[in-house]
Motif scaffolding. Structure first.
Motif: not given
Length: 597
Positions: A450-462
């Motif tokens: 439940s961190g807020i780091d890497g959110i944009t990158s995770t979404a783009l990977g998905a």
């Protein structure tokens, strides 16, 4: 397979075996020590390679792709602190059971603890966050060593997707020369003829792994089925689940057999799609389960991770009911410690087994011989849901606040689509305001740690894993944390609609008691930053629009969904005012539900 030197041979062999084991994508960050792996991946026709400059962003990009597909993405970096930057994503992959294959290049063994440049101890770098770890032998043109390399690759891929899926770490030491330069005599010309199995491998994986499935015990299923059959007020609760973890059809059969309500977390994969098209799926529980007079269930069947909703978690804690937790990996996903039964088995298999045993009970309609008490119990939920969503609509009509944004995002998301929601308030607002609908929405989030780091990158990977439209809903601090990740839009060819909810700091802290202590509340917890994020869009050549009001946001959102490219839609909100609106809505729903009782 020929190679000009042993390092190149090693890289080509490893990558060849990864492809034969089913790896179709890799994320690579630039570096020297990883050259043999990078070159081999770039040359391989069956592996799509993404170049992400920042290792932390790269790791989350690979995580997102694995979360969306359920298959491991290979992740390659050079030695030193590059590998350390993978650690946050490795932790998230471990906690949320996402397959991830980490390949860290390393210096040869003789340089360990020598003061050599860019040399750190990479042995078991990620501790117990990985499902399996191995330091590979150093490259050598020997048949047995090459066979061992292929076996290690197959084992690693299999471990990422076992009964407890997650990250695997292969540390890959390699000595110079790293580039595919000719080293006369380094790889014998006769190697391929003398050891064809080692050099070329097999047709398919060198070692085929047949994954097992944790089947539920018959006696346990009989006991739980009897408890469900005798219950008047049963519940099925679905917490966050990875895609494909539980067949919606089997869940539907269980609901038909029992007549019980399904409380589906937005990240469960069951709130949206085919199940919601055919049966009532309840998503407003966060607003009414703590209403005065709401009765406790007799029995609860839980699948998936701990629910996002605190109201739901506390309702289950205080219910005093028989509570059955199903988990395939031997972990304990129930932090209130009130569960009475633990079933270590595949959740899909458990649901199917129970549905089969209960087939014919037909409690869904009491007029046709079903259980009248169960039918009344479900109607109570249906009335409460209607009250909740009516009041959500009224609250949205009263003006813009953060919950209204999530309500609009979910209601108007294309069918199909991938919707990724950040931690902090966006996922909580998705839980309360994201109404169930029949559209095929893959709603994802990083709820393992439940961190807020890497959110944009995770979404783009998905988003890279599918042609479906991608919507990312993120807060301002999470967006700030991962602005580096925006470079993947251009470099990796991923378009998105990015909804940026900017309340100028940590709005979630308004739900905590520390709000009453100011100072230090504002400067040390809310931490207002005053940043103008339009400049970030300029830097990465993205479209940017600032929405004002519900109708303006709705228009901007629909326009973005119809356009090519990536658009950032910023919605500026007042974190404290939004929280007060949530509180008032919660109070209204509880009052109306209590009056309706």
């Amino acid at each position: 397979m020929t190679a000009p030197n042993r390092a190149t041979l090693w890289g080509r062999t490893l990558v060849d075996e990864l492809a034969k084991s089913g790896v179709t994508a890799a994320v690579v960050s630039p570096g020297s020590r990883s050259t043999p792996l990078t070159v081999a991946l770039a040359e391989h026709d069956d592996i799509e390679t993404y170049s992400v400059l920042d290792e932390r962003s790269a790791a989350f990009f690979a995580l997102g792709r694995g979360r969306r597909t359920g298959e491991p993405t290979a992740l390659v970096c050079t030695s030193g602190t590059a590998a350390a930057n993978y650690h946050p994503a490795v932790i998230e992959a471990s906690q949320s059971r996402v397959p991830l294959l980490v390949l860290t290049a390393d210096r040869p063994a003789e340089l360990t603890d020598s003061g050599a440049n860019q040399t750190v101890d990479q042995e078991k770098l990620y501790g117990d966050a990985v499902r399996w770890y191995e330091t590979l032998p150093e490259p050598a043109p020997q048949a047995r060593r090459l066979r061992s390399l292929r076996v290690a690759a197959d084992r690693a891929v299999a471990k990422t997707t076992g009964s407890n899926p997650g990250p695997v770490h292969l540390n890959v030491p390699v000595a110079k020369p790293l580039e595919p330069t000719e080293e006369p005599g380094d790889v014998p010309d006769s190697l391929a003829d003398e050891a064809p199995l080692a050099v070329e491998g097999r047709d398919g994986p060198f070692v085929r792994t047949s994954p097992g499935r944790l089947e539920p015990d018959d006696a346990a299923m009989a006991d739980i089925a009897a408890a469900l059959e005798s219950a008047d007020r049963g519940l099925v609760v679905a917490g966050p689940l990875n895609p494909g973890a539980c067949d919606p059809g089997a869940v539907g059969e269980l609901l038909d057999a029992t007549g019980f309500p399904l409380l589906a977390d937005p990240l469960s994969g069951l709130r949206y799609g085919s199940l919601a098209a055919e049966r009532p799926v309840f998503g407003g529980y966060d607003s009414y389960l703590d209403a005065a007079g709401w009765p406790a269930p007799d029995v609860v069947l839980r699948i998936g991770a701990s629910p996002t909703s605190k109201v739901l978690r506390q309702f289950l804690r205080d219910a005093g009911a028989r509570q059955v937790v199903v988990d395939p990996a031997g972990d304990w996903p129930e932090a209130e410690f009130t569960a009475t039964d633990y079933v270590e088995a595949d959740p899909g298999a458990v649901v199917s087994a129970l549905a089969e045993r209960l087939d014919g009970r037909s409690v869904a309609d009491s007029d046709q011989g079903g259980n009248a008490s169960t039918a009344a119990w479900r109607r109570r939920f249906e009335r409460a849901e209607a009250i909740h969503w009516d009041l959500v609509d009224e609250a949205t009509d009263e003006g813009l606040f953060e919950g209204a944004v999530l309500s609009e995002v979910v209601a108007e998301a294309p069918d199909p689509a991938t919707v990724f929601v950040s931690n902090s308030m966006p996922v909580r607002d998705c839980d309360r305001f994201g109404r169930p609908r029949r559209a095929d929405l893959a709603v994802l989030g990083n709820r393992g740690a439940s961190g807020i780091d890497g959110i944009t990158s995770t979404a783009l990977g998905a988003g890279s894993a599918t042609d479906d439209p991608l919507v990312l809903v993120t807060g301002d601090l999470a967006y700030y944390h991962d602005t580096n990740g925006l470079l993947s839009i251009a470099r990796c060819g991923v378009d998105a609609t990015i909804v940026l909810i900017n309340n100028d700091g940590g709005g979630i802290f308004h739900i905590l008691p520390i709000e009453a202590f100011d100072p230090p509340f504002t400067e040390q917890f809310v931490t207002p930053h005053g940043l103008d994020f339009e400049h970030s869009a300029d830097l990465y050549e993205l479209s940017f629009r600032r929405a004002t009001g519900v109708e303006d946001f709705a228009a901007a959102y629909r326009e973005s969904l119809d356009r090519d490219g990536t658009q950032v839609i910023e919605v500026r909100t007042d974190g404290e005012a939004s929280h007060r609106r949530r509180e008032r809505l919660h109070d209204r729903v509880r009052e109306r539900v209590a009056e309706d009782d």
